[in-house]
Design a protein around this motif. Structure first.
Motif, PDB file in Angstrom:
ATOM      1  N   MET A 190       5.867 -15.540  -0.434  1.00  0.00           N
ATOM      2  CA  MET A 190       6.348 -14.238  -0.924  1.00  0.00           C
ATOM      3  C   MET A 190       6.809 -13.383   0.255  1.00  0.00           C
ATOM      4  SD  MET A 190       6.049 -13.516  -4.405  1.00  0.00           S
ATOM      5  CE  MET A 190       6.153 -11.760  -4.336  1.00  0.00           C
TER       6      MET A 190
ATOM      7  N   VAL B 103       8.061  -6.160  -2.565  1.00  0.00           N
ATOM      8  CA  VAL B 103       8.031  -5.776  -3.982  1.00  0.00           C
ATOM      9  C   VAL B 103       7.644  -4.304  -4.078  1.00  0.00           C
ATOM     10  CG1 VAL B 103       7.038  -6.345  -6.233  1.00  0.00           C
ATOM     11  CG2 VAL B 103       7.188  -8.112  -4.459  1.00  0.00           C
ATOM     12  N   ALA B 104       8.381  -3.538  -4.882  1.00  0.00           N
ATOM     13  CA  ALA B 104       8.019  -2.123  -5.051  1.00  0.00           C
ATOM     14  C   ALA B 104       6.683  -2.054  -5.781  1.00  0.00           C
ATOM     15  CB  ALA B 104       9.099  -1.405  -5.854  1.00  0.00           C
ATOM     16  N   ASP B 105       5.755  -1.284  -5.240  1.00  0.00           N
ATOM     17  CA  ASP B 105       4.423  -1.209  -5.857  1.00  0.00           C
ATOM     18  C   ASP B 105       4.430  -0.352  -7.121  1.00  0.00           C
ATOM     19  OD1 ASP B 105       3.093  -2.824  -4.023  1.00  0.00           O
ATOM     20  OD2 ASP B 105       2.983  -1.192  -2.568  1.00  0.00           O
TER      21      ASP B 105
ATOM     22  N   PRO C  71       2.788  -4.935 -11.321  1.00  0.00           N
ATOM     23  CA  PRO C  71       1.776  -5.972 -11.096  1.00  0.00           C
ATOM     24  C   PRO C  71       1.879  -6.518  -9.674  1.00  0.00           C
ATOM     25  CG  PRO C  71       3.577  -6.799 -12.466  1.00  0.00           C
ATOM     26  CD  PRO C  71       3.829  -5.330 -12.265  1.00  0.00           C
ATOM     27  N   ASP C  72       0.754  -6.983  -9.145  1.00  0.00           N
ATOM     28  CA  ASP C  72       0.790  -7.636  -7.835  1.00  0.00           C
ATOM     29  C   ASP C  72       1.101  -9.114  -8.093  1.00  0.00           C
ATOM     30  OD1 ASP C  72      -0.470  -6.966  -4.829  1.00  0.00           O
ATOM     31  OD2 ASP C  72      -0.234  -9.061  -5.383  1.00  0.00           O
TER      32      ASP C  72
ATOM     33  N   ILE D 238       1.853 -11.964  -6.358  1.00  0.00           N
ATOM     34  CA  ILE D 238       1.204 -13.128  -5.729  1.00  0.00           C
ATOM     35  C   ILE D 238      -0.261 -13.236  -6.174  1.00  0.00           C
ATOM     36  CG2 ILE D 238       0.460 -12.089  -3.519  1.00  0.00           C
ATOM     37  CD1 ILE D 238       1.716 -14.738  -2.238  1.00  0.00           C
TER      38      ILE D 238
ATOM     39  N   GLY E 196       1.590 -15.080   2.052  1.00  0.00           N
ATOM     40  CA  GLY E 196       2.053 -13.709   1.870  1.00  0.00           C
ATOM     41  C   GLY E 196       2.583 -13.127   3.166  1.00  0.00           C
ATOM     42  N   PHE E 197       3.212 -11.986   3.056  1.00  0.00           N
ATOM     43  CA  PHE E 197       3.681 -11.239   4.218  1.00  0.00           C
ATOM     44  C   PHE E 197       2.992  -9.884   4.211  1.00  0.00           C
ATOM     45  CE2 PHE E 197       7.416 -13.036   6.472  1.00  0.00           C
ATOM     46  CZ  PHE E 197       7.448 -14.260   5.834  1.00  0.00           C
ATOM     47  N   ALA E 198       2.753  -9.339   5.363  1.00  0.00           N
ATOM     48  CA  ALA E 198       2.211  -7.986   5.416  1.00  0.00           C
ATOM     49  C   ALA E 198       3.006  -7.198   6.446  1.00  0.00           C
ATOM     50  CB  ALA E 198       0.742  -8.022   5.797  1.00  0.00           C
ATOM     51  N   ALA E 199       3.820  -6.277   5.949  1.00  0.00           N
ATOM     52  CA  ALA E 199       4.576  -5.407   6.850  1.00  0.00           C
ATOM     53  C   ALA E 199       3.762  -4.135   6.991  1.00  0.00           C
ATOM     54  CB  ALA E 199       5.937  -5.113   6.242  1.00  0.00           C
TER      55      ALA E 199
HETATM   56  N1  CTP Z   1       3.323  -8.449  -3.182  1.00  0.00           N
HETATM   57  C1  CTP Z   1       3.402  -8.918  -4.478  1.00  0.00           C
HETATM   58  N2  CTP Z   1       3.500  -8.041  -5.512  1.00  0.00           N
HETATM   59  C2  CTP Z   1       3.484  -6.723  -5.290  1.00  0.00           C
HETATM   60  C3  CTP Z   1       3.370  -6.225  -3.962  1.00  0.00           C
HETATM   61  C4  CTP Z   1       3.295  -7.124  -2.919  1.00  0.00           C
HETATM   62  O1  CTP Z   1       3.404 -10.136  -4.679  1.00  0.00           O
HETATM   63  N3  CTP Z   1       3.561  -5.879  -6.316  1.00  0.00           N
HETATM   64  C5  CTP Z   1       3.232  -9.439  -2.073  1.00  0.00           C
HETATM   65  C6  CTP Z   1       4.330  -9.269  -1.055  1.00  0.00           C
HETATM   66  O2  CTP Z   1       5.470 -10.049  -1.388  1.00  0.00           O
HETATM   67  C7  CTP Z   1       3.670  -9.745   0.219  1.00  0.00           C
HETATM   68  C8  CTP Z   1       2.221  -9.362   0.036  1.00  0.00           C
HETATM   69  O3  CTP Z   1       2.036  -9.196  -1.374  1.00  0.00           O
HETATM   70  O4  CTP Z   1       3.727 -11.132   0.377  1.00  0.00           O
HETATM   71  C9  CTP Z   1       1.828  -8.098   0.754  1.00  0.00           C
HETATM   72  O5  CTP Z   1       2.754  -7.083   0.428  1.00  0.00           O
HETATM   73  P1  CTP Z   1       2.573  -5.601   0.978  1.00  0.00           P
HETATM   74  O6  CTP Z   1       3.663  -4.728   0.443  1.00  0.00           O
HETATM   75  O7  CTP Z   1       2.358  -5.659   2.470  1.00  0.00           O
HETATM   76  O8  CTP Z   1       1.165  -5.233   0.345  1.00  0.00           O
HETATM   77  P2  CTP Z   1       0.699  -4.341  -0.829  1.00  0.00           P
HETATM   78  O9  CTP Z   1      -0.265  -5.142  -1.630  1.00  0.00           O
HETATM   79  O10 CTP Z   1       1.851  -3.754  -1.566  1.00  0.00           O
HETATM   80  O11 CTP Z   1      -0.148  -3.255  -0.094  1.00  0.00           O
HETATM   81  P3  CTP Z   1       0.295  -1.873   0.620  1.00  0.00           P
HETATM   82  O12 CTP Z   1       1.693  -1.573   0.134  1.00  0.00           O
HETATM   83  O13 CTP Z   1      -0.719  -0.914   0.161  1.00  0.00           O
HETATM   84  O14 CTP Z   1       0.223  -2.150   2.094  1.00  0.00           O
END
Ligand code: CTP
Length: 401
Positions: free
Chosen positions: A272, A276-278, A305-306, A308, A319-322
């Motif tokens: 992943m 993805v927009a949270d 939804p999250d 992954i 996963g990736f964490a920016a």
């Molecule tokens: N991701 C996902 N679905 C989401 C948000 C994130 O699958 N709704 C995945 C991203 O593709 C990535 C990983 O989760 O591989 C971490 O994404 P990131 O945006 O860093 O983390 P978040 O869970 O959104 O946490 P935050 O924004 O609070 O740092």
């Protein structure tokens, strides 16, 4: 040695073709099986006999010749090639490949092959520098074709500039390097997400982020080059789909979730890379929100939804964490909360890596907490380092089964 690798050498109508006879000879001497395919205009410069004499193999030149084998010739040639090299590649052939025209044997083969394709352009300097040719080359490059820049010097037409077929040494080195790319993902289906999602507010506005999709697209290219079957699920980006990769275009996080859930059913790994927009607007307005409508009232957000975390299939999850602060702590906690096998963490505060640039500086962290800091490198190189881990983890899984 290129031990029994099948190399399809396409030659087109340029005076530099005489150098291709030497290339065919050198490749054969190094153990490659060289299938030469000539365009009609190439046969005006040299005869098929010249190539046959050095490769000791059939030379192909016309879709409509009596086939040598019983199979459909352009498909069997495309499938058995470990690599396709077009040297010299004329402006005309480059334009045809960039637009998908398949009106002769060589262009059909390139459209049908899944093997890596290398182009070595040779032409007059003005033709080479023309925007049309440069746009076509950029398009092909973005699709994963390798291009060896032509050399500069006196050209056959008398002009001086860029357009000379690159050095044989350089062409040979690129072929060897490409053929040595390990095919260690053959038989694996890898699902990769890329780009940011867009969450509509009304018909003209959306919430999104700065992701360009370059990291995910580089991963797709690298996985394809290593023999994987690749499904690339992409948010809206400005990049052409890599050749030989199944691309699924989505806009919103919910659409991306549906596409991922569908694709992982028969996948071995999910990477992943998408941002993805949270959150999304609870409801997208059906018509454009006007200033007078008090826009602030419309921006009621709900959680997406999250994706992954919701994948429960037995796939390897990367996963990736920016992050802009507490990079390692945040990345490690995401491995746990999202059930990942490993995470690629990058600090987005530096200018030379991260969003919308071609380079990245990342740290790979696994479930056991061991970390590997990679130096600044191209996104394609980062992609290969990530895939090295994927290959190793898939192998341990297979051993465990
Ligand atoms: N991701 C996902 N679905 C989401 C948000 C994130 O699958 N709704 C995945 C991203 O593709 C990535 C990983 O989760 O591989 C971490 O994404 P990131 O945006 O860093 O983390 P978040 O869970 O959104 O946490 P935050 O924004 O609070 O740092």
């Amino acid at each position: 040695m290129l031990g029994q690798k099948v190399l399809l050498l396409g030659v087109t109508g340029s005076i530099a073709i005489y150098k291709a006879v030497d290339l065919a000879s050198k490749l054969t001497q190094r153990g490659a099986l060289v299938d030469v395919v000539m365009t009609q205009s190439a046969t005006r410069f040299v005869t098929p006999l010249s190539f046959r004499s050095v490769t000791h193999r059939q030379v192909y030149k016309d879709m409509w010749d009596e086939p040598v084998e019983l199979e459909i010739e352009h498909i069997s040639l495309a499938e058995r090639a470990n690599m396709v090299v077009i040297a010299p590649a004329t402006a005309n052939m480059i334009a045809k490949l960039a637009t998908g025209i398949a009106d002769d044997l060589l262009s059909c083969i390139v459209l049908a092959t899944k093997a890596p394709v290398l182009l070595a352009p040779a032409m007059n300097v003005n033709m080479y520098e023309n925007h049309v040719t440069q746009d076509n080359l950029a398009k092909l490059r973005a699709r994963g074709f390798k291009i060896i820049e032509p050399g500069t010097g006196i050209l056959a037409c008398g002009a001086t500039g860029a357009g000379r077929l690159a050095d044989m040494e350089q062409i040979m080195a690129t072929i060897v390097e490409t053929l040595e790319t390990p095919q260690d993902l053959t038989g694996q289906h890898i699902v990769i997400t890329a780009g940011g999602t867009q969450e509509p507010i009304d018909p003209v506005r959306h919430i999104s982020n700065r992701s360009s999709g370059k990291m995910g697209y580089a991963l797709a290219q690298a996985a394809r080059d290593r023999g994987a079957e690749v499904s690339l699920i992409s948010g809206p980006v400005n990049l052409p789909g890599p050749a030989g990769v199944r691309v699924l275009c989505v806009q919103t996080a919910l659409q991306m979730k549906d596409a991922v859930m569908q694709a992982v059913r028969n996948a071995d790994a999910l990477i992943m890379a998408a941002a993805v927009a949270d959150y999304r607007p609870a409801e997208a307005a059906a018509s454009k929100i006007k200033k007078e409508d008090q826009a602030e009232k419309f921006l009621h957000l709900v959680r997406n939804p999250d994706i992954i975390s919701e994948v429960k299939e037995e796939v390897l999850k990367v996963g990736f964490a920016a992050e802009s602060e507490d990079l390692l702590e945040n990345a490690i906690s995401k491995i746990q909360s999202k059930g990942l096998d490993f995470i690629v963490a990058n600090d987005i505060t530096s200018n030379d890596s991260g969003f919308d640039v071609d380079n990245n500086r990342v740290t790979l962290i696994d479930r056991q907490g061991s970390r590997e800091d990679l130096p600044l490198m191209s996104k394609l190189d980062v992609a290969h380092r990530i895939l090295d881990r994927v290959v190793a983890l898939l192998a341990t899984r297979e051993l465990g089964n």
